[in-house]
Motif scaffolding. Structure first.
Motif, mmCIF file in Angstrom:
data_model
loop_
_atom_site.group_PDB
_atom_site.id
_atom_site.type_symbol
_atom_site.label_atom_id
_atom_site.label_comp_id
_atom_site.label_asym_id
_atom_site.label_seq_id
_atom_site.Cartn_x
_atom_site.Cartn_y
_atom_site.Cartn_z
ATOM 1 N N LEU A 1 50.873 79.157 28.055
ATOM 2 C CA LEU A 1 51.650 79.192 29.327
ATOM 3 C C LEU A 1 50.898 78.138 30.407
ATOM 4 O O LEU A 1 51.815 77.560 31.125
ATOM 5 C CB LEU A 1 51.801 80.617 29.856
ATOM 6 N N HIS A 2 49.529 78.429 30.701
ATOM 7 C CA HIS A 2 49.128 77.433 31.796
ATOM 8 C C HIS A 2 49.108 75.825 31.461
ATOM 9 O O HIS A 2 49.177 75.192 32.427
ATOM 10 C CB HIS A 2 47.765 77.810 31.801
ATOM 11 N N LEU A 3 49.204 75.679 30.097
ATOM 12 C CA LEU A 3 49.544 74.291 29.727
ATOM 13 C C LEU A 3 50.903 73.794 29.982
ATOM 14 O O LEU A 3 50.813 72.507 30.597
ATOM 15 C CB LEU A 3 48.913 74.034 28.360
ATOM 16 N N ARG A 4 51.602 74.571 29.794
ATOM 17 C CA ARG A 4 53.244 74.212 29.970
ATOM 18 C C ARG A 4 53.325 74.011 31.308
ATOM 19 O O ARG A 4 54.323 73.305 31.972
ATOM 20 C CB ARG A 4 53.853 75.301 29.257
ATOM 21 N N LYS A 5 52.492 74.849 32.466
ATOM 22 C CA LYS A 5 52.972 74.763 33.845
ATOM 23 C C LYS A 5 52.339 73.587 34.250
ATOM 24 O O LYS A 5 52.750 72.792 35.175
ATOM 25 C CB LYS A 5 51.960 75.823 34.687
ATOM 26 N N ALA A 6 51.217 72.888 33.505
ATOM 27 C CA ALA A 6 50.537 71.777 33.982
ATOM 28 C C ALA A 6 51.391 70.490 33.478
ATOM 29 O O ALA A 6 51.233 69.395 34.181
ATOM 30 C CB ALA A 6 49.161 71.683 33.469
ATOM 31 N N SER A 7 52.036 70.658 32.338
ATOM 32 C CA SER A 7 52.776 69.481 31.863
ATOM 33 C C SER A 7 53.993 69.891 30.928
ATOM 34 O O SER A 7 53.802 70.532 29.743
ATOM 35 C CB SER A 7 51.911 68.727 30.968
ATOM 36 N N PRO A 8 55.251 69.977 31.437
ATOM 37 C CA PRO A 8 56.327 70.322 30.795
ATOM 38 C C PRO A 8 56.330 69.739 29.085
ATOM 39 O O PRO A 8 57.264 70.125 28.460
ATOM 40 C CB PRO A 8 57.667 69.967 31.345
ATOM 41 N N GLN A 9 55.718 68.643 28.900
ATOM 42 C CA GLN A 9 55.861 67.926 27.662
ATOM 43 C C GLN A 9 55.027 68.768 26.607
ATOM 44 O O GLN A 9 54.931 68.518 25.033
ATOM 45 C CB GLN A 9 55.135 66.517 27.462
ATOM 46 N N VAL A 10 54.320 69.723 27.006
ATOM 47 C CA VAL A 10 53.360 70.654 25.929
ATOM 48 C C VAL A 10 54.708 71.210 25.316
ATOM 49 O O VAL A 10 55.329 72.187 25.628
ATOM 50 C CB VAL A 10 52.545 71.623 26.663
ATOM 51 N N HIS A 11 54.365 71.019 23.773
ATOM 52 C CA HIS A 11 55.422 71.784 22.836
ATOM 53 C C HIS A 11 54.804 73.080 22.218
ATOM 54 O O HIS A 11 55.531 73.904 21.537
ATOM 55 C CB HIS A 11 55.773 70.828 21.952
ATOM 56 N N GLY A 12 53.522 72.948 21.959
ATOM 57 C CA GLY A 12 53.012 74.150 21.301
ATOM 58 C C GLY A 12 51.329 73.820 21.485
ATOM 59 O O GLY A 12 50.642 73.004 22.040
ATOM 60 N N LEU A 13 50.647 74.873 20.705
ATOM 61 C CA LEU A 13 49.336 74.983 20.759
ATOM 62 C C LEU A 13 48.616 75.543 19.418
ATOM 63 O O LEU A 13 49.128 76.442 18.958
ATOM 64 C CB LEU A 13 48.885 75.921 21.969
ATOM 65 N N VAL A 14 47.662 74.900 19.029
ATOM 66 C CA VAL A 14 46.839 75.623 17.819
ATOM 67 C C VAL A 14 45.504 75.907 18.281
ATOM 68 O O VAL A 14 44.803 74.912 18.832
ATOM 69 C CB VAL A 14 46.987 74.365 16.786
ATOM 70 N N LEU A 15 45.239 76.895 18.032
ATOM 71 C CA LEU A 15 43.762 77.823 18.378
ATOM 72 C C LEU A 15 43.071 78.393 17.037
ATOM 73 O O LEU A 15 43.802 79.061 16.521
ATOM 74 C CB LEU A 15 44.021 78.853 19.374
ATOM 75 N N GLU A 16 41.923 77.526 16.750
ATOM 76 C CA GLU A 16 41.435 78.078 15.558
ATOM 77 C C GLU A 16 40.128 78.124 15.652
ATOM 78 O O GLU A 16 39.376 77.769 16.423
ATOM 79 C CB GLU A 16 41.985 77.153 14.435
ATOM 80 N N ALA B 1 46.494 70.765 21.631
ATOM 81 C CA ALA B 1 47.727 70.833 22.421
ATOM 82 C C ALA B 1 48.769 69.768 21.674
ATOM 83 O O ALA B 1 48.276 68.738 21.541
ATOM 84 C CB ALA B 1 47.604 70.672 23.697
ATOM 85 N N ILE B 2 50.122 70.237 21.582
ATOM 86 C CA ILE B 2 50.936 69.402 20.647
ATOM 87 C C ILE B 2 51.946 69.146 21.947
ATOM 88 O O ILE B 2 52.533 70.128 22.573
ATOM 89 C CB ILE B 2 51.668 70.404 19.731
ATOM 90 N N PHE B 3 52.179 67.685 22.013
ATOM 91 C CA PHE B 3 52.909 67.425 23.217
ATOM 92 C C PHE B 3 54.277 66.596 22.721
ATOM 93 O O PHE B 3 54.247 65.892 21.609
ATOM 94 C CB PHE B 3 52.177 66.307 24.080
ATOM 95 N N ASP B 4 55.155 66.688 23.234
ATOM 96 C CA ASP B 4 56.576 66.003 23.205
ATOM 97 C C ASP B 4 56.602 64.538 23.473
ATOM 98 O O ASP B 4 56.132 64.442 24.769
ATOM 99 C CB ASP B 4 57.831 66.724 23.604
ATOM 100 N N GLY B 5 57.101 63.643 22.758
ATOM 101 C CA GLY B 5 57.246 62.272 23.179
ATOM 102 C C GLY B 5 56.103 61.623 23.284
ATOM 103 O O GLY B 5 55.042 62.098 22.887
ATOM 104 N N ARG B 6 56.121 60.496 23.905
ATOM 105 C CA ARG B 6 54.703 59.506 24.126
ATOM 106 C C ARG B 6 54.215 60.321 25.425
ATOM 107 O O ARG B 6 54.756 60.725 26.406
ATOM 108 C CB ARG B 6 55.320 58.319 24.634
ATOM 109 N N VAL B 7 52.897 60.269 25.331
ATOM 110 C CA VAL B 7 52.143 60.925 26.224
ATOM 111 C C VAL B 7 50.859 60.217 26.435
ATOM 112 O O VAL B 7 50.110 59.344 25.668
ATOM 113 C CB VAL B 7 51.508 62.303 25.591
ATOM 114 N N ASP B 8 50.409 60.150 27.853
ATOM 115 C CA ASP B 8 49.454 59.553 28.189
ATOM 116 C C ASP B 8 48.082 60.310 27.943
ATOM 117 O O ASP B 8 47.942 61.318 28.321
ATOM 118 C CB ASP B 8 49.481 59.239 29.775
ATOM 119 N N GLU B 9 47.282 59.713 26.962
ATOM 120 C CA GLU B 9 46.177 60.505 26.443
ATOM 121 C C GLU B 9 45.264 60.791 27.507
ATOM 122 O O GLU B 9 44.603 61.854 27.330
ATOM 123 C CB GLU B 9 45.615 59.600 25.281
#
Length: 75
Positions: free
Chosen positions: A60-75, A12-20
């Motif tokens: 979409l579910h990550l974004r609901k839980a945290s608006p700081q989610v900017h992207g997602l990498v799934l591999e 998960a890619i978050f914007d700004g400073r994030v509490d790990e």
């Protein structure tokens, strides 16, 4: 239903400073919803769920839980 499974790595890619600890909790909550489940039956991913559909669902579910989610990498 019988089927086969896949293993993915998720980042998960978050914007700004994030509490790990918070980021780990949010990601774990979303992963728990799809881990060891029949995605075509248990989740709203259609009858033949694709990696793209799973990625969009997770984002979409990550974004609901945290608006700081900017992207997602799934591999």
């Amino acid at each position: 239903p019988y089927g086969h499974g896949f293993n993915y790595r998720v980042q998960a890619i978050f914007d700004g400073r994030v509490d790990e600890a918070m980021a780990s909790r949010v990601l774990a909550q979303v992963i728990r919803q799809v881990d060891h489940s029949s995605l075509g039956l248990d989740r709203d991913l259609g009858t033949d769920p694709s990696t793209e559909a799973l990625c969009e669902w997770m984002f979409l579910h990550l974004r609901k839980a945290s608006p700081q989610v900017h992207g997602l990498v799934l591999e």
